[in-house]
Write a protein that holds these residues in place. Structure first.
Motif, PDB file in Angstrom:
ATOM      1  N   UNK A  39      27.224  10.484  78.680  1.00  0.00           N
ATOM      2  CA  UNK A  39      28.133  11.177  79.582  1.00  0.00           C
ATOM      3  C   UNK A  39      29.345  11.760  78.873  1.00  0.00           C
ATOM      4  N   UNK A  40      29.497  11.507  77.589  1.00  0.00           N
ATOM      5  CA  UNK A  40      30.666  11.990  76.848  1.00  0.00           C
ATOM      6  C   UNK A  40      30.219  12.779  75.620  1.00  0.00           C
ATOM      7  N   UNK A  41      30.788  13.953  75.453  1.00  0.00           N
ATOM      8  CA  UNK A  41      30.577  14.752  74.247  1.00  0.00           C
ATOM      9  C   UNK A  41      31.871  14.711  73.445  1.00  0.00           C
ATOM     10  N   UNK A  42      31.770  14.363  72.179  1.00  0.00           N
ATOM     11  CA  UNK A  42      32.948  14.242  71.324  1.00  0.00           C
ATOM     12  C   UNK A  42      33.017  15.431  70.377  1.00  0.00           C
ATOM     13  N   UNK A  43      34.134  16.135  70.453  1.00  0.00           N
ATOM     14  CA  UNK A  43      34.330  17.355  69.673  1.00  0.00           C
ATOM     15  C   UNK A  43      35.499  17.154  68.712  1.00  0.00           C
ATOM     16  N   UNK A  44      35.263  17.443  67.442  1.00  0.00           N
ATOM     17  CA  UNK A  44      36.325  17.475  66.438  1.00  0.00           C
ATOM     18  C   UNK A  44      36.546  18.935  66.056  1.00  0.00           C
ATOM     19  N   UNK A  45      37.813  19.369  66.062  1.00  0.00           N
ATOM     20  CA  UNK A  45      38.066  20.775  65.788  1.00  0.00           C
ATOM     21  C   UNK A  45      39.282  21.013  64.918  1.00  0.00           C
ATOM     22  N   UNK A  75      34.618  14.855  78.036  1.00  0.00           N
ATOM     23  CA  UNK A  75      34.801  15.212  76.631  1.00  0.00           C
ATOM     24  C   UNK A  75      35.872  14.327  76.005  1.00  0.00           C
ATOM     25  N   UNK A  76      35.642  13.976  74.761  1.00  0.00           N
ATOM     26  CA  UNK A  76      36.674  13.406  73.917  1.00  0.00           C
ATOM     27  C   UNK A  76      36.870  14.367  72.748  1.00  0.00           C
ATOM     28  N   UNK A  77      38.081  14.433  72.222  1.00  0.00           N
ATOM     29  CA  UNK A  77      38.327  15.418  71.165  1.00  0.00           C
ATOM     30  C   UNK A  77      39.415  14.950  70.217  1.00  0.00           C
ATOM     31  N   UNK A  78      39.389  15.530  69.029  1.00  0.00           N
ATOM     32  CA  UNK A  78      40.395  15.271  68.007  1.00  0.00           C
ATOM     33  C   UNK A  78      40.585  16.556  67.211  1.00  0.00           C
ATOM     34  N   UNK A  79      41.842  16.867  66.859  1.00  0.00           N
ATOM     35  CA  UNK A  79      42.136  18.122  66.179  1.00  0.00           C
ATOM     36  C   UNK A  79      43.061  17.875  64.989  1.00  0.00           C
ATOM     37  N   UNK A  81      43.748  19.666  60.568  1.00  0.00           N
ATOM     38  CA  UNK A  81      43.348  20.681  59.614  1.00  0.00           C
ATOM     39  C   UNK A  81      41.855  20.606  59.347  1.00  0.00           C
ATOM     40  N   UNK A  82      41.226  21.739  59.097  1.00  0.00           N
ATOM     41  CA  UNK A  82      39.770  21.799  58.981  1.00  0.00           C
ATOM     42  C   UNK A  82      39.232  20.923  57.856  1.00  0.00           C
ATOM     43  N   UNK A  83      39.929  20.890  56.724  1.00  0.00           N
ATOM     44  CA  UNK A  83      39.489  20.027  55.620  1.00  0.00           C
ATOM     45  C   UNK A  83      39.554  18.563  56.032  1.00  0.00           C
ATOM     46  N   UNK A  84      40.598  18.191  56.765  1.00  0.00           N
ATOM     47  CA  UNK A  84      40.743  16.808  57.239  1.00  0.00           C
ATOM     48  C   UNK A  84      39.617  16.460  58.197  1.00  0.00           C
ATOM     49  N   UNK A  85      39.350  17.350  59.162  1.00  0.00           N
ATOM     50  CA  UNK A  85      38.271  17.117  60.133  1.00  0.00           C
ATOM     51  C   UNK A  85      36.932  16.935  59.425  1.00  0.00           C
ATOM     52  N   UNK A  86      36.659  17.785  58.455  1.00  0.00           N
ATOM     53  CA  UNK A  86      35.394  17.690  57.719  1.00  0.00           C
ATOM     54  C   UNK A  86      35.270  16.351  57.010  1.00  0.00           C
ATOM     55  N   UNK A  87      36.335  15.923  56.364  1.00  0.00           N
ATOM     56  CA  UNK A  87      36.315  14.625  55.677  1.00  0.00           C
ATOM     57  C   UNK A  87      36.129  13.473  56.657  1.00  0.00           C
ATOM     58  N   UNK A  88      36.759  13.562  57.818  1.00  0.00           N
ATOM     59  CA  UNK A  88      36.608  12.511  58.833  1.00  0.00           C
ATOM     60  C   UNK A  88      35.153  12.387  59.274  1.00  0.00           C
TER      61      UNK A  88
END
Length: 343
Positions: A39-45, A75-79, A81-88
């Motif tokens: 029921x939850x989609x998690x988006x990192x951006x 939805x759950x989300x976290x935002x 910098x793109x390099x940080x998101x990729x590493x996470x």
């Protein structure tokens, strides 16, 4: 040009299966429980994707999903910098979708322990929106900045995102270096990498701060740091929309930034993948593309971009040889040398 249309017949078939999958979720799945998994989609951006997703795109999909299936989804989300998101994501955070600032980050996620699907097979080869790099100055443009070259003049304090943490930082370097290459090619018939490197050296001497993301850089500029900010057009336009006393300088030649989407499908069940893919593909439907433009991104659907300023000579990373060449030649090469010399 084509539009993407969600197959809601597939949604109806999928929703029937989701109730069963709630009961038989695989215990090895990375999510906390079977109910949350389905029921939850998690988006990192990357940082500046936050507002259109939270304010419009997520709520619209939640409403449409409920209207079509009678089921609740969240939805759950976290935002960051793109390099940080990729590493996470590489380090194992619970993400279903990554919306990134640069293609190189998307390429880093193409590994067996992260994703099995190729993001380039999504609509528009996985690029969900775009924006050029511009210069923001104080109102009235007191330093008389007309193009990227002027950022290297003595006495100009420049805010530029950190390329080690931010996609915007990478794009800024591409814009600076690439614009000089194309200018020298226009003048002499040959791209002059020495002239481009010298431009980076002059600007490096004027760097006031290198915040970790485009949003952090904007916040710093809004607190009266620096004379000029190199950033996404969308950030500059949002500042204008909020009544900030600024000028926006569109360089004669600048890079058109393209932002990819990746489904992080490692260990996803088929039912869950189908749900996540439906959401992801909805990002290219006209209502979502209109939401991106309201947040000042440029759409991949050309007729939605009529209200944006014309870029005289736009270019893309591919025009400079691709991200691998740019990374080696500019980010790990010319820029590192420029910042070393400026110390």
């Amino acid at each position: 040009m084509f539009y993407v249309k969600t197959n809601w017949r597939a949604v109806e078939l999928l929703s029937a299966g989701l109730a069963l999958s709630l009961l038989f979720a695989i215990s090895a799945c990375r999510r906390k429980s079977a109910e949350q998994e389905n029921t939850t989609i998690t988006v990192y951006g990357f940082s500046v994707a936050k507002e259109p997703l939270l304010n419009e795109i997520f709520p619209a999909f939640v409403t449409e999903w409920h209207d079509k299936t009678g089921q609740q989804i969240s939805f759950e989300s976290s935002f960051a910098g793109s390099e940080i998101v990729t590493n996470q994501i590489i380090n194992g955070v619970d993400a279903d979708v990554a919306i990134l600032a640069i293609e190189r980050n998307a390429e880093r996620l193409l590994r067996p322990d992260v994703t099995r699907s190729d993001w380039r097979k999504l609509p528009y080869r996985g690029i969900v929106n775009q924006t050029p790099m511009v210069i923001v100055t104080r109102q009235g443009n007191p330093k008389r900045i007309r193009d990227f070259n002027d950022l290297g003049k003595p006495g100009v304090q420049v805010i530029l995102c950190d390329p080690t943490s931010s996609g915007a930082g990478n794009w800024a370097l591409v814009a600076l270096y690439g614009s000089e290459l194309l200018k020298t090619e226009e003048q002499t018939g040959k791209r002059d990498s020495v002239a481009a490197q010298n431009l980076l050296k002059r600007i490096a001497k004027n760097i006031r701060a290198t915040p970790e993301s485009a949003r952090a850089a904007r916040a710093l500029f809004e607190h009266n740091e620096g004379d000029a900010l190199i950033t996404y057009e969308l950030e500059a336009l949002q500042m204008k929309d909020k009544g900030q006393q600024i000028n926006i300088v569109m360089p004669r030649s600048t890079v058109m930034c393209e932002h990819p989407v990746v489904i992080v499908d490692h260990l996803m069940s088929p039912a869950r993948y189908a749900l996540v893919e439906l959401f992801v593909r909805s990002l290219w439907e006209r209502p979502a593309q209109e939401a991106w433009t309201r947040a000042r991104f440029r759409s991949v659907i050309d007729d939605l971009n009529d209200g944006f300023q014309k870029v005289e000579h736009p270019f893309k990373v591919a025009d400079l040889g691709g991200w691998q060449k740019i990374t080696d030649e500019v980010i790990n090469g010319a820029w590192k040398e420029a910042t070393h010399v400026s110390r």
